[in-house]
Scaffold this motif. Sequence first.
Motif, PDB file in Angstrom:
ATOM      1  N   GLY A   1       5.834  31.173 -35.643  1.00  0.00           N
ATOM      2  CA  GLY A   1       6.621  31.319 -34.413  1.00  0.00           C
ATOM      3  C   GLY A   1       7.167  32.735 -34.378  1.00  0.00           C
TER       4      GLY A   1
ATOM      5  N   ASP B   1      -4.642  24.483 -38.819  1.00  0.00           N
ATOM      6  CA  ASP B   1      -3.363  25.114 -38.466  1.00  0.00           C
ATOM      7  C   ASP B   1      -2.292  24.374 -39.256  1.00  0.00           C
ATOM      8  OD1 ASP B   1      -0.825  25.226 -37.005  1.00  0.00           O
ATOM      9  OD2 ASP B   1      -1.912  25.929 -35.228  1.00  0.00           O
TER      10      ASP B   1
ATOM     11  N   GLN C   1       5.837  15.935 -32.711  1.00  0.00           N
ATOM     12  CA  GLN C   1       5.114  16.705 -31.699  1.00  0.00           C
ATOM     13  C   GLN C   1       3.822  16.016 -31.252  1.00  0.00           C
ATOM     14  OE1 GLN C   1       4.880  20.960 -32.303  1.00  0.00           O
ATOM     15  NE2 GLN C   1       6.591  20.959 -33.738  1.00  0.00           N
TER      16      GLN C   1
ATOM     17  N   ILE D   1       1.026  19.124 -37.985  1.00  0.00           N
ATOM     18  CA  ILE D   1       2.345  19.319 -37.372  1.00  0.00           C
ATOM     19  C   ILE D   1       3.087  17.985 -37.358  1.00  0.00           C
ATOM     20  CG2 ILE D   1       3.550  20.269 -35.368  1.00  0.00           C
ATOM     21  CD1 ILE D   1       0.906  21.417 -34.410  1.00  0.00           C
TER      22      ILE D   1
ATOM     23  N   HIS E   1       0.253  29.533 -37.875  1.00  0.00           N
ATOM     24  CA  HIS E   1       0.668  29.753 -36.494  1.00  0.00           C
ATOM     25  C   HIS E   1       2.173  30.044 -36.468  1.00  0.00           C
ATOM     26  CE1 HIS E   1      -0.021  29.441 -32.180  1.00  0.00           C
ATOM     27  NE2 HIS E   1       1.083  28.719 -32.078  1.00  0.00           N
TER      28      HIS E   1
ATOM     29  N   ALA F   1       3.165  27.129 -40.534  1.00  0.00           N
ATOM     30  CA  ALA F   1       3.713  27.574 -39.247  1.00  0.00           C
ATOM     31  C   ALA F   1       5.231  27.590 -39.125  1.00  0.00           C
ATOM     32  CB  ALA F   1       3.100  26.747 -38.115  1.00  0.00           C
ATOM     33  N   PRO F   2       5.939  28.268 -40.019  1.00  0.00           N
ATOM     34  CA  PRO F   2       7.389  28.412 -39.844  1.00  0.00           C
ATOM     35  C   PRO F   2       7.698  29.420 -38.737  1.00  0.00           C
ATOM     36  CG  PRO F   2       6.665  29.698 -41.739  1.00  0.00           C
ATOM     37  CD  PRO F   2       5.453  28.968 -41.225  1.00  0.00           C
ATOM     38  N   ASN F   3       8.966  29.501 -38.389  1.00  0.00           N
ATOM     39  CA  ASN F   3       9.371  30.402 -37.316  1.00  0.00           C
ATOM     40  C   ASN F   3      10.133  31.595 -37.875  1.00  0.00           C
ATOM     41  OD1 ASN F   3       8.363  28.537 -35.350  1.00  0.00           O
ATOM     42  ND2 ASN F   3      10.162  27.278 -35.794  1.00  0.00           N
TER      43      ASN F   3
ATOM     44  N   ASP G   1      -0.213  26.821 -26.983  1.00  0.00           N
ATOM     45  CA  ASP G   1      -1.177  25.927 -27.615  1.00  0.00           C
ATOM     46  C   ASP G   1      -2.424  25.691 -26.770  1.00  0.00           C
ATOM     47  OD1 ASP G   1      -0.727  25.375 -30.286  1.00  0.00           O
ATOM     48  OD2 ASP G   1       0.995  24.117 -29.828  1.00  0.00           O
TER      49      ASP G   1
ATOM     50  N   TYR H   1       5.659  26.984 -25.133  1.00  0.00           N
ATOM     51  CA  TYR H   1       4.940  26.448 -26.294  1.00  0.00           C
ATOM     52  C   TYR H   1       3.629  25.787 -25.838  1.00  0.00           C
ATOM     53  CZ  TYR H   1       4.691  24.029 -30.879  1.00  0.00           C
ATOM     54  OH  TYR H   1       4.330  23.569 -32.119  1.00  0.00           O
TER      55      TYR H   1
ATOM     56  N   HIS I   1       8.401  22.202 -42.641  1.00  0.00           N
ATOM     57  CA  HIS I   1       7.325  23.178 -42.840  1.00  0.00           C
ATOM     58  C   HIS I   1       6.716  23.026 -44.230  1.00  0.00           C
ATOM     59  CE1 HIS I   1       9.792  25.441 -39.712  1.00  0.00           C
ATOM     60  NE2 HIS I   1       8.663  25.125 -39.121  1.00  0.00           N
TER      61      HIS I   1
ATOM     62  N   TYR J   1      -4.682  20.229 -36.609  1.00  0.00           N
ATOM     63  CA  TYR J   1      -3.318  20.731 -36.456  1.00  0.00           C
ATOM     64  C   TYR J   1      -2.403  19.881 -37.332  1.00  0.00           C
ATOM     65  CZ  TYR J   1      -4.799  23.186 -32.135  1.00  0.00           C
ATOM     66  OH  TYR J   1      -5.407  24.002 -31.216  1.00  0.00           O
TER      67      TYR J   1
HETATM   68  N1  ARG Z   1       6.291  26.740 -35.314  1.00  0.00           N
HETATM   69  C1  ARG Z   1       6.200  25.384 -34.918  1.00  0.00           C
HETATM   70  C2  ARG Z   1       7.405  24.592 -35.437  1.00  0.00           C
HETATM   71  O1  ARG Z   1       8.129  25.058 -36.295  1.00  0.00           O
HETATM   72  C3  ARG Z   1       4.959  24.717 -35.440  1.00  0.00           C
HETATM   73  C4  ARG Z   1       3.684  25.273 -34.899  1.00  0.00           C
HETATM   74  C5  ARG Z   1       2.532  24.394 -35.200  1.00  0.00           C
HETATM   75  N2  ARG Z   1       1.279  24.876 -34.670  1.00  0.00           N
HETATM   76  C6  ARG Z   1       0.924  24.849 -33.408  1.00  0.00           C
HETATM   77  N3  ARG Z   1      -0.244  25.318 -33.066  1.00  0.00           N
HETATM   78  N4  ARG Z   1       1.703  24.353 -32.465  1.00  0.00           N
HETATM   79  O2  ARG Z   1       7.644  23.496 -34.978  1.00  0.00           O
END
Ligand code: ARG
Length: 616
Positions: free
Chosen positions: A195, A153, A368, A364, A193, A156-158, A344, A340, A167, A362
């Motif tokens: 957002g 994973d 986190q 990240i 992943h 993963a941008p939003n 997950d 969130y 990111h 993951y």
């Molecule tokens: N979209 C989230 C962010 O910008 C990151 C997600 C990462 N992946 C996950 N499975 N939580 O912080």
Amino acid sequence: TTTSNKTYFTSGAQGDSQHSYRVLDTLISLFEQAIRKAFPEDVTLPVLVVPGRQTDYQCNSAMPIAQKLTAAGKKIAPTEVAKIIVENLPKHEIFGDIQFSGPGFINVTIAAAFVSEQIRNILLKGILPPNVLNIVDNHGSQGEHKKPKVVIDFSAPNIAKEMHVGHLRSTIIGDSIARLLEYVGFDVLRLNHLGDWGTQFGMLIAHLRDKFPEYKTKSPPIGDLLSFYKESKKRFDNEPDFKQRAYECVVKLQAFDPDIIHAWKLTCDVSRQDFEYIYKELDIKIIDRGESFYQSRMIDVVKELESKNLLKLEEGRKVMYLPDIDVPLTIVKTDGSFTYDTSDMATIKQRLEEENGDWLIYVIDSGQALHMQSIFAGARVAGWTKGKNVRIDHVGFGVVLGEDGKKLKSRSGETIRLRDLLDEGLGRSMAKLKETDRQNVLTPEEIEKAQKSVAYACIKYADLSHNRNSDYIFSFDRMLDIRGNTAAYLLYAYTRIRSIGRTAGVDQATLKATAHDIELNFEIEERELKLAKCIIKYADIFTRVLDELLMHGLCEFMYQLATTFTDFYDRCYCVEKDKVTGEVRLNYRRILLCEATANVLKQCFEILGIQPLERM
Ligand code: ARG
């Protein structure tokens, strides 16, 4: 954080017809055999073998073993232990000279003949991966030859929010890890992943419906989704009835109301185009599977956790407490919506049970870490890892800083848009190429290719060459510098090596044939042997990097290889002109060493997601 009860990286050190030899790992296993045979009474005696300074490798076990034995009442000197270890070493082609030094150190030189054989393998068979996969897999006997599966994973941008440098780090690190995993033979599922399911959609959709009522038949012109998002946020904060409608939209979205879903898709698509530009430029392959994918699975997860009695009602929220962690996971909010954490918990269950992942990764940011730790603990408590042989990693990373040491910002103080960052990289790399008049040497296509290669290589390498756990300073000046451990330096070194064969006029077929027949006696020249020994380290390096998921180890190796090469090349001529007769003589042994160096570097570039140039 690693949760693991499985090691991939023990067997196969000696390589075979499809795998490269791991020199260090072979030595470790030989010394282990010797130590266990010499001192069978204690199987916990340490086996310490490391690359040496004065020598190729060094075994440092004698001292701690002597201490341990002496403490147990069997007094013995370290030098004595060292002697006994060496007496018990199995005979092996890898060993050259073995010497004792100091209080029990054992210095090992690798046999030159062995080194030559490995170099010949590289030339004839290519850069074969290390054998790290002959493991027992999860799927019992019927899956005997099934590749183990990794679910990674990353990126993963939003949606609707800007894709930022954080990111970018996740994208670069994740892609590189995925490339390494693919190269050694894992079955890799690369997941984005996104957002795409948060509360921001309530505002976006409500605003879209107000501003473009005909959105269902005509695509609305919301190219600049970020300002669209900002407008909607403003209304959300100032207009109570808009806020109300926004909330209603979220509820309808999560109930899959067709109109709302249509509006949701429109906004997602705009964002995707932006992301896709970045992925295409950076040569990143990834499958979109955003938070929305897990909606129905989240409902199931809540049911399951409830039926297992793992949720506790606390001030209207449903939370899940975990062993040794203070803060519980929030699974359902007071208004009934998910968080969130919920999403997950759903990702991990899906990846374990539906994807049958053997290894979950993951990528990240380290901010986190607690979230990930809680999710891993949550999965264990829920029983989803039970009886499974899985490894789960949170690959964290630090923040990107500007040259002022503060969080990277644009001149006007805003977050930097990734697209602008890439553009600046392109501009800078072109300027750099023009400094050395490359535009007069290369064709227009070549210069454009060089521009992209240099720019993106520098951005990726600057990130990957730092220990990901620390913050790093983003500086175009530094990354484009051709001195030091930079992509610019390595790319330049690579093209220089490639040009040697070209200048000598030797084609690939001749090289192969020569590699097959020639006697490769590197012992004649110290620098040749030193370079050859450096080259054959790659299989150990790949294995370690894979186990620790720290890509900077690979970058350090590349730099070491390039500088060792320079040392060799400055002294050892590959093409020599006889001073008297003027006759040109090719030293094939050395040209082959150049070829092997270039091939290893190329494989490393490939793992980092960097496209090297044959000509620059
Ligand atoms: N979209 C989230 C962010 O910008 C990151 C997600 C990462 N992946 C996950 N499975 N939580 O912080």
